[in-house]
Design an enzyme around this catalytic site. Structure first.
Site, short mmCIF file in Angstrom:
data_model
loop_
_atom_site.label_atom_id
_atom_site.label_comp_id
_atom_site.label_asym_id
_atom_site.label_seq_id
_atom_site.Cartn_x
_atom_site.Cartn_y
_atom_site.Cartn_z
N SER A 143 -8.58 2.70 -1.28
CA SER A 143 -7.58 3.48 -2.00
C SER A 143 -6.92 4.52 -1.10
O SER A 143 -6.32 4.18 -0.10
CB SER A 143 -8.23 4.13 -3.23
OG SER A 143 -7.26 4.71 -4.06
N ASP A 295 -0.10 5.54 -2.60
CA ASP A 295 -1.26 5.44 -1.73
C ASP A 295 -1.41 3.99 -1.25
O ASP A 295 -0.69 3.09 -1.71
CB ASP A 295 -2.51 5.96 -2.43
CG ASP A 295 -3.01 5.07 -3.56
OD1 ASP A 295 -2.24 4.19 -4.00
OD2 ASP A 295 -4.14 5.26 -4.01
N ASP A 297 -3.32 1.36 -1.63
CA ASP A 297 -3.52 0.20 -2.51
C ASP A 297 -2.60 0.23 -3.72
O ASP A 297 -2.74 -0.58 -4.63
CB ASP A 297 -4.98 0.06 -2.92
CG ASP A 297 -5.44 1.12 -3.91
OD1 ASP A 297 -4.97 2.27 -3.80
OD2 ASP A 297 -6.26 0.80 -4.79
N ASP A 299 -2.09 2.13 -6.36
CA ASP A 299 -2.42 2.46 -7.74
C ASP A 299 -2.03 3.90 -8.08
O ASP A 299 -1.92 4.25 -9.24
CB ASP A 299 -3.90 2.18 -8.06
CG ASP A 299 -4.88 3.00 -7.23
OD1 ASP A 299 -4.45 3.72 -6.30
OD2 ASP A 299 -6.10 2.91 -7.50
#
Length: 564
Positions: A143, A295, A297, A299
């Protein structure tokens, strides 16, 4: 021989040790050995996450295999092999290698898998699980953590991260494996046929669904958006969605390459100021209306707004409240507000969003931190039809507009914020103006988060001490302001004065929350993904200045409290 030395020696001398790890092990000093081997890496609020490198307390090919073998045993026990597992990964070091190794190991266990051809956002992995009718999913990502990290998230058949009751079953299977180094992923050529590589077909379906969230698709798109994927997975999907929806997107070119070292950004975390440095430069050069930073990833989404000639970076609580205002106002205006509408947020999310939702007749249900708990609520009401989903968000920059995904979804959030920005610009307002109007209607709040970083075994011990001390000697006042209510999510208790009642509706979690006499609250919890103790502040003031001054005061009071 200590447990650390025993584990270290086993790894160093094991015949199956991946060769790249031996020189790293040989170069370790005593402190590095201890940190790498004093414990085994565990699942937290977002799966398994940690530093890359050899050791039982690290993310590496062997700990990934141990987790995957445990998951494979769980899949086969529940007859999920034929439905299969969707696998995604981000731009980090070893992400692709880990993902395809997971597919090989699942195949060795006669389990089908669908692996993305290249990096994809976490929300698209969640979507793929549902779209392909899979038994579950694996996402290789850390993440928003620094470059030294990687991680491993598990999803159920609803595309939701595993909730505790399911995660505990997998963890039992993982912990039953005694020797992670003995696991190999060598499958036969016949078993290799169980692996399907996926890509554009799933992308197209995901894009169609993202575009379906628009409430005013014909709005005049007279805005400029500076966008950064922070070297991560949002680059292609966000730009593609903007192109199809008709928005002008100015990408931060230096941060568009999938660089695992995040070379052109001080931090890939939208919660930190360094994530916006280059975007702010681009915005000023192009006189952009909006800055959106995702960010790695994809999400989470950070937001910057041009307001009175200056760029204002919103918190996740603030951008979430603006999203709620826009969505609810438009659903109501268009006659599309569903019956029994509900919004979800967490116990550490600001009160402002709940007040905005309530203004439109939308109820709010709170969950523990971790979007899997919101996903669980979505799945529940999908079955019972008691309530209808309108919005879900966390203070940590994550939101979900439509639940065809069951995780935070930055591409959806980017599209909705762009539409809101364009809509309000037609009215002569920017998103900060909208936020200020919410303060006028519902009261002024300042929300902040302070993370106390405490690495290693000593750090983990200190974090436990902080929570234990606060639990043992519960404060009756903080900074001179009376605590009128406290909630303990581990002991499942509510204390108001001398009255103690049961706290229900939550899985046990090491969280403490204090409500103050002036309408503010403070919460404390250990991070589930990093070696940090987190302090959350939702401070109510008579004005922005008053709220800010009170926040500084309460933060100092908490610092003094935990220093004792």
């Amino acid at each position: 021989m200590s447990i650390v030395e025993e584990r270290y020696s086993k790894w160093l001398n094991h015949e199956n040790l991946a060769p790249q790890y031996k020189p790293v092990l040989e170069a370790m000093d005593a402190e590095e050995k201890n940190d790498a081997f004093y414990t085994t890496i565990e699942f937290g609020t977002a799966g398994m996450r940690g530093l890359l490198g050899p050791g039982t307390n690290r993310i590496n090919i062997h700990t990934i295999r141990k987790a995957t073998q445990g998951y494979a045993n769980y899949i086969n026990e529940n007859n999920g092999g034929k439905a299969g597992i969707a696998i995604g990964y981000d731009n980090r070091h070893m992400s692709k290698e880990f993902a395809f190794d997971c597919a090989d190991l699942l195949a060795k266990n006669n389990i089908k898998s669908y692996v993305f051809e290249s990096l994809r956002p976490t929300p698209e992995l969640s979507f793929a699980v549902r779209h392909l009718n899979c038994f579950g999913g694996i996402m290789i990502t850390a993440s928003h953590n620094p470059k030294e990290y990687n991680g491993y998230k598990l999803y159920d058949d609803k595309g939701c991260q595993l909730i505790p009751c399911l995660a505990s079953q997998v963890i039992d299977k993982v912990n039953a494996i005694e020797d992670e180094l003995a696991i190999d992923a060598n499958c036969t050529e016949e078993q290799k046929k169980l692996i399907t590589v996926i890509g554009k077909d799933v992308d197209e379906e995901y894009y169609k669904n993202v575009l379906s969230i628009q409430l005013n698709p014909e709005v005049k798109k007279d805005i400029k958006i500076v966008f950064s994927p922070e070297h991560g997975t949002a680059n292609i999907p966000v730009q593609e969605v903007y192109k199809r929806a008709g928005y002008t997107c100015i990408p931060v070119v230096e941060q568009c390459s999938p660089d695992p070292d995040f070379s052109n950004t001080p931090t890939p975390n939208p919660e930190q100021a360094g994530a916006y440095e280059l975007s702010l430069k681009y915005a000023k050069e192009n006189k952009a209306d909006l800055i959106l930073v995702c960010d790695p990833d994809a999400d989470r989404m950070g937001v910057g707004v041009l307001h009175n000639g200056e760029y204002v970076v919103l918190t996740g609580n603030q951008s979430g409240s603006v999203e709620i205002e826009y969505i609810c106002s438009q659903l109501q205006k268009q006659g599309k507000m569903p019956e029994n509408p509900v919004m979800f947020n967490t116990v550490v999310t600001s009160d402002l969003g709940e007040k905005v939702a309530s203004d439109y007749g939308v109820s709010t249900e709170k969950t523990l931190t971790g979007f899997k708990f919101i996903g669980e609520k979505v799945a529940k009401y999908e079955k019972t039809h008691e309530k209808n989903y309108v919005f879900g968000y966390e203070e940590s920059y994550g939101s979900l507009i439509k639940p065809f995904v069951r995780d935070k979804d930055a591409p959806q959030a980017c599209l909705m914020l762009a539409e809101a920005c364009a809509f309000y610009k037609e009215q002569g307002k920017d998103l900060v103006d909208v936020l200020d109007s919410l303060y006028d209607r519902h009261g002024t709040y300042e929300e902040s988060q302070v993370a106390l970083s405490l690495a290693g075994e000593a750090g983990a011990k200190r974090i436990k001490e902080i929570l234990a001390t606060l639990r043992k000697d519960a404060p009756t006042q903080i900074g001179g302001t009376k605590v009128v209510r406290s909630e303990d999510y581990k002991e499942c208790t509510i204390k108001e004065g001398d009255t103690v009642t049961e706290l229900t509706g939550f899985t046990k979690s090491d969280v403490l929350k204090y409500y103050l006499e002036d309408g503010s609250w403070i919460a404390v919890r250990p991070s589930g993904t990093e070696p940090k103790c987190k302090f959350y502040y939702c401070i109510k003031g008579a004005s922005k200045e008053d709220a800010h001054n009170k926040t500084v005061h309460f933060q100092k009071a908490m610092d003094d409290l935990i220093a004792k």
